[in-house]
Design an enzyme around this catalytic site. Structure first.
Site, short mmCIF file in Angstrom:
data_model
loop_
_atom_site.label_atom_id
_atom_site.label_comp_id
_atom_site.label_asym_id
_atom_site.label_seq_id
_atom_site.Cartn_x
_atom_site.Cartn_y
_atom_site.Cartn_z
N PHE A 293 0.94 -1.19 0.02
CA PHE A 293 -0.03 0.11 -0.20
C PHE A 293 0.83 1.09 0.01
O PHE A 293 1.70 1.17 0.84
CB PHE A 293 -0.75 -0.03 1.30
CG PHE A 293 -1.75 1.29 1.33
CD1 PHE A 293 -3.01 1.05 0.87
CD2 PHE A 293 -1.41 2.09 2.44
CE1 PHE A 293 -3.94 2.25 0.78
CE2 PHE A 293 -2.44 3.08 2.48
CZ PHE A 293 -3.65 3.07 1.99
N ILE B 223 7.43 2.34 2.34
CA ILE B 223 6.30 1.45 2.21
C ILE B 223 6.56 0.25 2.45
O ILE B 223 7.63 -0.56 2.24
CB ILE B 223 6.27 1.46 0.48
CG1 ILE B 223 5.90 3.08 0.09
CG2 ILE B 223 5.11 0.72 -0.01
CD1 ILE B 223 4.90 3.81 0.67
N THR B 224 5.62 -0.48 3.39
CA THR B 224 6.06 -1.71 4.05
C THR B 224 5.68 -2.86 2.93
O THR B 224 4.80 -3.04 2.16
CB THR B 224 4.94 -1.92 4.91
OG1 THR B 224 4.80 -0.92 5.87
CG2 THR B 224 5.02 -3.39 5.74
N GLY C 46 14.69 -4.93 35.25
CA GLY C 46 15.91 -4.00 35.65
C GLY C 46 16.70 -3.84 34.46
O GLY C 46 16.38 -3.94 33.13
N GLU D 293 -0.34 3.67 9.86
CA GLU D 293 -1.59 3.64 9.75
C GLU D 293 -2.58 4.60 10.41
O GLU D 293 -3.66 4.37 11.06
CB GLU D 293 -2.23 2.13 9.82
CG GLU D 293 -1.49 1.29 8.88
CD GLU D 293 -1.91 -0.05 8.73
OE1 GLU D 293 -3.36 -0.25 8.88
OE2 GLU D 293 -1.42 -1.05 8.20
N GLN E 130 10.97 -2.30 32.83
CA GLN E 130 11.32 -2.00 34.31
C GLN E 130 11.47 -2.83 35.18
O GLN E 130 12.16 -3.12 35.89
CB GLN E 130 10.14 -0.96 34.70
CG GLN E 130 10.75 -0.23 35.87
CD GLN E 130 11.95 0.87 35.69
OE1 GLN E 130 12.19 1.10 34.60
NE2 GLN E 130 12.62 1.35 36.75
N GLN F 6 6.12 -5.81 46.35
CA GLN F 6 4.66 -5.10 46.16
C GLN F 6 4.78 -4.10 44.72
O GLN F 6 3.93 -3.89 44.19
CB GLN F 6 3.97 -4.37 47.29
CG GLN F 6 3.48 -5.65 48.36
CD GLN F 6 2.58 -5.10 49.41
OE1 GLN F 6 2.65 -3.95 49.60
NE2 GLN F 6 1.73 -5.87 49.65
N GLU G 34 4.10 9.99 1.28
CA GLU G 34 5.22 10.53 0.45
C GLU G 34 6.20 11.30 1.49
O GLU G 34 5.98 11.53 2.42
CB GLU G 34 4.36 11.39 -0.57
CG GLU G 34 3.59 10.73 -1.38
CD GLU G 34 3.16 11.56 -2.48
OE1 GLU G 34 3.22 12.70 -2.62
OE2 GLU G 34 2.14 11.10 -3.33
N PRO G 35 7.16 11.96 0.71
CA PRO G 35 8.16 12.62 1.54
C PRO G 35 7.60 13.67 2.26
O PRO G 35 7.89 13.91 3.47
CB PRO G 35 9.27 13.02 0.71
CG PRO G 35 9.32 11.78 -0.42
CD PRO G 35 7.74 11.36 -0.48
#
Lengths: 253, 380
Positions: free
Chosen positions: B122, B156-157, B338, B362, B335, B278, B126-127
């Site tokens: 698809f 473009i994928t 760590g 998208e 996180q 906790q 564009e730039p």
């Protein structure tokens, strides 16, 4: 040639098995179930025989609870042509013993007249490793167990068997029972379009009475226990001490 | 809408198994080589994954939106690059043809897209054209029974592997009404590809520029055969895709939850697994709760879509919430790890970079907000 493949619905191999509180067996309530992995290998081998033009029809059969239908659908989605469900239990915890299964399969064989029965070498739930051998005895057919290679030509099958310490190749006369081992093949995933089409394939439902077989258990479970936990290891301070312990305590050298 | 629970159960279970047995173990390799092994792409083809959303009449599975969402949740459980391989054929690369194509266009492209023989892509961005999608600068001028295309399409994928592009170009006046959607074959004279893009994450996905210099396409390449409908086609395509992407985000979040829990249960600090501390539990709980919220949203919106409701607002809400949520979940999951989470030895490191894209492509989060507010304020 028609190929018959018995498939068993068992606890999924990824599930951590839990023993019921009263020790009467394994807890199967709300546990994920799948096709016995060795049976999956048998189904795959049957499909490969069909793709080679050796097998003409693949019939899968399952014996147990109604939900075994799902297991049969999986086999149909992989490529089996038709399925038979023998409803022999109402409770998911009821395991039909190998002798009863073998008698029922003998009944199916007489009705269907396959040239080859491909079974898993054992089911991963009870690890009995008996059904294929019992079926062979009941029918008086040749048997080849623990197959890691299978070639069928004419009225003989050449089977490579995985035995202790190596491989053994034998030729058996057809019709035959071949029980399959882990290394025979790597089963395919049923394709998504075939999963959708599998529901349209025929699935017949029968009962043990249709084959005149009494499935009442002959064995009684005395108790079921979890495997003992692994004991903590010991640290040794030198190679000499390690060798001494291996020699004197473990007795392995 | 689920047409047959038993069939769908078998389908989802097979995809789940394939993802966990074949794709998850290959993640590190994809990360290292920036490519998906061709053998895995062949397996995806054999499995039928390229045709999930293509109608059954054209060889696909014709999944309903709810069914597609359930499959996308499973595919989202592994590196996003795998989903990207089949993403365009099941979404932006085929939907233009499905929703607005002529019968001849459908018959020509869809069966081969469903089988994975042909890869669709698809080309809108564009730039100088991103969120302002109606301002497409690529031009198409009519010459006899051909169009001549000039311009550049960006990010473009699947462009490097594509066989056909759903490509937006200007045939008329300025603004959305002058945009036409074309089906441009990759081997059209005058079409070339730029070098592969060097991206922050989602290694293994293939994107690049598509450059059109006096590129000739036959006049029947116009989707639906009518000029000036391109912007509408593009919006319809993106609307459906939003639920699929949202479901993938929930799948990614679920994986991140599992990675965080797995680490927290085995990592011992202060004499006990950190899962028993906790403050760590708070992070895990927030991850699971937000993931569940995303799951509920996308399932509800998919059901409404299948029931024929107008879900422009809900689809935008799903895309907005689930992509942002996946970012927060990835941040917390890292996180919990760590310092280990900053190392490439743990999957959470690349998932953290991978999920960043979902807030951008998208339709950015800001575009989703505009759509939601516009729908809220519209007088009906």
């Amino acid at each position: 040639m028609k190929v018959l493949v018995p498939v068993k619905r068992v606890i999924d191999y990824n599930v951590k098995v839990r023993v019921k509180a009263d020790g009467s067996g394994v807890d199967l309530a709300n546990v994920k179930m799948s096709m016995n992995p060795f049976d999956e290998i048998a189904v795959e081998e049957a499909i490969r025989l069909k793709e080679k033009g050796i097998a003409t029809e693949i019939v899968v059969v399952s014996i147990g609870v109604k939900q075994a239908q799902e297991t049969l659908r999986t086999a149909l989605a992989m490529g089996a042509d038709r399925a038979i469900l023998i409803e022999a239990a109402a409770d998911v915890h009821t395991d039909i013993e190998p002798l009863a299964v073998a008698k029922l399969l003998a009944g199916v064989v007489k009705e269907e007249g396959p040239g080859l029965v491909l079974c898993g070498k054992q089911a991963i739930d009870n690890d009995m490793n008996a059904t294929g051998q019992m079926l062979s005895a009941l029918l008086g057919w040749s048997q080849a167990t623990f197959a890691s290679e299978l070639a069928v030509s004419g009225d003989a099958a050449t089977v490579t068997r995985e035995v202790d310490g190596g491989l053994q190749t034998i030729t058996v006369k057809m019709p035959a029972i071949v029980t399959v081992d882990l290394r025979l093949n790597e089963p395919r995933y049923a394709s998504l379009p075939n999963i959708m089409k599998a529901k349209a394939k025929p699935l017949a439902t029968k009962t043990p009475a249709d084959y005149g077989v009494d499935v009442a258990p002959r064995l009684s479970v005395v108790k079921t226990v979890e495997p003992a936990g692994r004991k903590a290891g010991v640290k040794v301070s030198s190679i000499e001490e390690l060798i001494a312990k291996l020699k004197d305590e473990a007795g392995v050298i | 809408m689920i047409r047959d629970a038993e069939i769908l159960g078998g389908l989802v279970e097979t995809v789940r198994r394939f993802v966990r047995e074949r794709l998850v173990p290959a993640e590190a390799l994809v990360e290292e080589t920036n490519a998906i092994p061709p053998a895995i792409i062949d397996e995806m083809r054999a499995l039928g994954l390229f045709g999930l959303s293509i109608p059954e009449a054209y060889g696909g599975l014709g999944l309903t939106m709810e069914e597609e969402v359930m499959v996308a949740l499973e595919l989202g459980y592994t590196s996003a690059a795998f989903r990207s391989v089949i993403g365009t054929n099941n979404g932006i690369g085929s939907q233009g043809i499905i929703v607005d194509g002529t019968e001849a266009q459908k018959a020509h492209w869809l069966p081969r897209m469903a089988s994975g023989e042909v890869i669709g892509s698809f080309a809108l961005t564009e730039p100088d054209v991103g969120s302002d999608a109606g301002s497409v600068r690529t031009t198409a001028r009519r010459e006899g029974d051909h169009y001549i295309l000039n311009g550049t399409k960006r990010y473009i994928t699947n462009a490097p592997v594509a066989d056909v592009f759903t490509l937006m170009a200007r045939t008329g006046e300025a603004g959305p009404g002058g945009v036409t959607a074309f089906l441009v074959a990759a081997d059209s004279p005058g079409l070339s590809l730029g070098p592969p893009d060097r991206k922050m994450g989602q290694r293994g996905t293939k994107t690049c520029d598509v450059i059109l210099r006096e590129c000739r396409v036959p006049a029947d390449a116009v989707i639906g055969g009518v000029e000036g409908q391109g912007f509408k086609t593009a919006m319809k395509v993106l609307n459906r895709g939003r639920l699929h992407i949202a479901a993938v985000c929930v799948g990614q979040a679920q994986r991140l939850c599992d990675e965080a829990v797995g680490f927290a249960r085995s990592r011992v600090q202060f004499g006990k697994p950190i899962a028993e501390h906790q403050l760590v539990q708070a992070m895990l709980a927030d991850c699971a709760t937000e993931t569940y919220a995303g799951l509920c949203m996308v399932t509800d919106a998919a059901r409404r879509f299948d029931a024929g409701e107008r879900i422009v607002q809900q689809a935008a809400s799903c895309k907005l919430f689930c992509s942002e949520m996946a970012g927060r979940v990835a941040d917390r999951a890292l996180q919990v790890h760590g310092g280990a989470g900053y190392m490439q030895d743990y999957p959470v490191e690349h998932f953290y970079r991978d999920v960043r894209l979902f807030r951008l492509y998208e339709g950015t989060s800001q575009i989703q907000q505009i759509i939601i507010a516009r729908e809220m304020c519209a007088q009906r």
